[in-house]
Design a protein around this motif. Sequence first.
Motif, PDB file in Angstrom:
ATOM      1  N   THR A 136       4.427 -12.359  -5.612  1.00  0.00           N
ATOM      2  CA  THR A 136       4.486 -11.596  -4.358  1.00  0.00           C
ATOM      3  C   THR A 136       5.310 -10.323  -4.517  1.00  0.00           C
ATOM      4  OG1 THR A 136       6.324 -13.040  -3.663  1.00  0.00           O
ATOM      5  CG2 THR A 136       4.110 -13.571  -2.840  1.00  0.00           C
ATOM      6  N   MET A 137       6.370 -10.375  -5.326  1.00  0.00           N
ATOM      7  CA  MET A 137       7.160  -9.172  -5.567  1.00  0.00           C
ATOM      8  C   MET A 137       6.336  -8.127  -6.319  1.00  0.00           C
ATOM      9  SD  MET A 137      10.756  -8.671  -7.670  1.00  0.00           S
ATOM     10  CE  MET A 137      10.001  -9.120  -9.240  1.00  0.00           C
ATOM     11  N   ALA A 138       5.618  -8.561  -7.352  1.00  0.00           N
ATOM     12  CA  ALA A 138       4.813  -7.630  -8.142  1.00  0.00           C
ATOM     13  C   ALA A 138       3.719  -6.988  -7.288  1.00  0.00           C
ATOM     14  CB  ALA A 138       4.197  -8.357  -9.334  1.00  0.00           C
ATOM     15  N   ILE A 139       3.040  -7.805  -6.479  1.00  0.00           N
ATOM     16  CA  ILE A 139       1.974  -7.270  -5.624  1.00  0.00           C
ATOM     17  C   ILE A 139       2.554  -6.335  -4.567  1.00  0.00           C
ATOM     18  CG2 ILE A 139       0.210  -7.872  -3.920  1.00  0.00           C
ATOM     19  CD1 ILE A 139      -0.232 -10.479  -5.460  1.00  0.00           C
ATOM     20  N   GLY A 140       3.640  -6.767  -3.926  1.00  0.00           N
ATOM     21  CA  GLY A 140       4.234  -5.965  -2.856  1.00  0.00           C
ATOM     22  C   GLY A 140       4.766  -4.635  -3.344  1.00  0.00           C
ATOM     23  N   LEU A 141       5.538  -4.658  -4.430  1.00  0.00           N
ATOM     24  CA  LEU A 141       6.109  -3.418  -4.950  1.00  0.00           C
ATOM     25  C   LEU A 141       5.035  -2.538  -5.577  1.00  0.00           C
ATOM     26  CD1 LEU A 141       9.464  -4.649  -6.556  1.00  0.00           C
ATOM     27  CD2 LEU A 141       9.078  -3.652  -4.299  1.00  0.00           C
ATOM     28  N   GLY A 142       4.054  -3.162  -6.235  1.00  0.00           N
ATOM     29  CA  GLY A 142       2.965  -2.382  -6.824  1.00  0.00           C
ATOM     30  C   GLY A 142       2.153  -1.654  -5.770  1.00  0.00           C
ATOM     31  N   ALA A 143       1.796  -2.369  -4.694  1.00  0.00           N
ATOM     32  CA  ALA A 143       1.037  -1.745  -3.608  1.00  0.00           C
ATOM     33  C   ALA A 143       1.854  -0.649  -2.929  1.00  0.00           C
ATOM     34  CB  ALA A 143       0.625  -2.807  -2.591  1.00  0.00           C
ATOM     35  N   LEU A 144       3.157  -0.901  -2.760  1.00  0.00           N
ATOM     36  CA  LEU A 144       4.025   0.108  -2.141  1.00  0.00           C
ATOM     37  C   LEU A 144       4.096   1.365  -2.993  1.00  0.00           C
ATOM     38  CD1 LEU A 144       6.126   0.919   0.024  1.00  0.00           C
ATOM     39  CD2 LEU A 144       7.870  -0.195  -1.398  1.00  0.00           C
ATOM     40  N   GLN A 145       4.234   1.197  -4.303  1.00  0.00           N
ATOM     41  CA  GLN A 145       4.332   2.342  -5.205  1.00  0.00           C
ATOM     42  C   GLN A 145       3.047   3.172  -5.183  1.00  0.00           C
ATOM     43  OE1 GLN A 145       7.078   3.159  -6.888  1.00  0.00           O
ATOM     44  NE2 GLN A 145       6.155   4.972  -7.790  1.00  0.00           N
ATOM     45  N   ILE A 146       1.901   2.511  -5.244  1.00  0.00           N
ATOM     46  CA  ILE A 146       0.619   3.232  -5.209  1.00  0.00           C
ATOM     47  C   ILE A 146       0.445   3.933  -3.871  1.00  0.00           C
ATOM     48  CG2 ILE A 146      -1.887   2.980  -5.314  1.00  0.00           C
ATOM     49  CD1 ILE A 146      -1.440   0.563  -7.151  1.00  0.00           C
ATOM     50  N   MET A 147       0.835   3.258  -2.788  1.00  0.00           N
ATOM     51  CA  MET A 147       0.718   3.852  -1.456  1.00  0.00           C
ATOM     52  C   MET A 147       1.547   5.129  -1.348  1.00  0.00           C
ATOM     53  SD  MET A 147       1.866   2.252   2.223  1.00  0.00           S
ATOM     54  CE  MET A 147       3.586   2.676   1.935  1.00  0.00           C
ATOM     55  N   LEU A 148       2.767   5.092  -1.877  1.00  0.00           N
ATOM     56  CA  LEU A 148       3.635   6.262  -1.799  1.00  0.00           C
ATOM     57  C   LEU A 148       3.118   7.412  -2.657  1.00  0.00           C
ATOM     58  CD1 LEU A 148       7.109   4.475  -1.936  1.00  0.00           C
ATOM     59  CD2 LEU A 148       6.103   5.616   0.039  1.00  0.00           C
ATOM     60  N   GLU A 149       2.589   7.085  -3.833  1.00  0.00           N
ATOM     61  CA  GLU A 149       2.136   8.131  -4.749  1.00  0.00           C
ATOM     62  C   GLU A 149       0.793   8.724  -4.342  1.00  0.00           C
ATOM     63  OE1 GLU A 149       2.158   6.703  -8.725  1.00  0.00           O
ATOM     64  OE2 GLU A 149       4.343   6.534  -8.841  1.00  0.00           O
ATOM     65  N   LYS A 150      -0.101   7.894  -3.791  1.00  0.00           N
ATOM     66  CA  LYS A 150      -1.442   8.357  -3.439  1.00  0.00           C
ATOM     67  C   LYS A 150      -1.582   8.721  -1.963  1.00  0.00           C
ATOM     68  CE  LYS A 150      -3.137   7.718  -7.563  1.00  0.00           C
ATOM     69  NZ  LYS A 150      -3.579   8.864  -8.391  1.00  0.00           N
ATOM     70  N   GLY A 151      -0.538   8.453  -1.191  1.00  0.00           N
ATOM     71  CA  GLY A 151      -0.626   8.699   0.243  1.00  0.00           C
ATOM     72  C   GLY A 151      -0.924  10.138   0.587  1.00  0.00           C
TER      73      GLY A 151
END
Length: 464
Positions: A136-151
């Motif tokens: 859950t940490m890997a999925i949560g932080l990974g999705a957050l990182q992609i969201m911030l970079e691609k937002g």
Amino acid sequence: SIFGKTRCFFAGVLLFGIGSFLCGFSWNLESIIIFRALQGIGGGALIPLSQAILRENFPPNEQAKAMSFFGIGIVLGPGLGPTIGGWITDNINWNWIFFINVPFVIIDLLLIFIFILDKSEKFSKGIKIDYFGLITMAIGLGALQIMLEKGQENNLFSSQFIVNLAIISFISLVLFAIREFTCEKPAVNLKLLKNFGFFNPTVIQGIFGMGLFAGLFLLPILFQESLGYSATEAGIAMIPRSISMAMFMPIAGRLYNRIGGKKMVMFAAALTSLSLVPLSFMSLNTSAWDLFWPQFVQGIAFAFIFVSLSTIALMALERKDIVSGAGLFNLVRVLCGSIGTAVFATQLENNQIINRAYLTEHIVTNSPYTVQGFMTNPATILSPLTTSPAISKFFAGINQVLMIQGASAADLNNKAYAMLSNFVDRQALIMSFNHVFFELCLLFCVAFVLSLFLVERKSSWHKE
């Protein structure tokens, strides 16, 4: 806990070396992402394990000094890395940015095997691994990182892709937090945050992580796109901060036992905030020398913060929690650094668009058609009739220079308009940098306020 700290340290260095070697052979974006992830898995454990090993082998009165010498290597990397990497990119090949790590990894492995590896460490059987927390940490932080970079590229929440990432990140991180607070052996011991003596310096560490990583991201763009430096020159221009950090690390280690960590953190936060003031008033005439002193001063502040903050945080914990605490402490730094980089990169781009529109309105007439036309195609929309007398004089001077350089009469206006457009772009970018650095200045003011509430405690776990 299962394999022992020194064995994991050895394995982390080995995995980082393998990842670096494979990155040098990357054939597309997907492959380099996979191999960089392998690098991250190995390298991610090195700093917290290093800190834990140091803490357990030095008494409290020598820990700050030990951390200061340990920190010299940590801070020289971000300073020398861009310089060496820029030179390699300009003169050899980008692949060697990764290959250059391999011989150092081999030397590290030999030194660890001889001086650090504790072969008497026992394997701990029966310890359950918190797979649910890790996933859950890997999925949560990974999705957050992609969201911030691609937002920014996808217009933030107007894109269904970004909305989906936000939902995935939120749900995963909530499940992760619930799991870590209720699990007997959590992957990341979030319960340590209940200890205010650890929580407060961890938050301050997150703020400094934002500033450090955002600076490493923003400064090369400033030097190359606004001031016209090459990759090598930009790397050299970033050295002052690392030099001062390396110089003042040993001094900070000695001062810790004399004046205390709290005063050092307060001083560092105030000094960093002040160093960002001149960076909030830059222009296209700003030189590398103008940027030397702010970076040098920041290096002094970061030296003080690195030595004192981690010591204050980990001294507040019991011996059994040192490894978990060091991991969480550094996770916050890296995570906040990634978030800060993404947020300030978005701010930089948004502010540049706003600033360009503002500058354009003051170059041409107030006609919306003319303003929009200049922003999309300045060479065909602008004409001397729509510009101010100052701009007409600018065109006249540029045309004379272009004629001397041999430009044809038919190309004079187009080239002059292109030069003006480029000038406006650069000016808009430098104004955007001013805004971002001012925001960072305010952020470190918050860190100063939080430092007033730091609690220094003397730990007794080293006597066990």
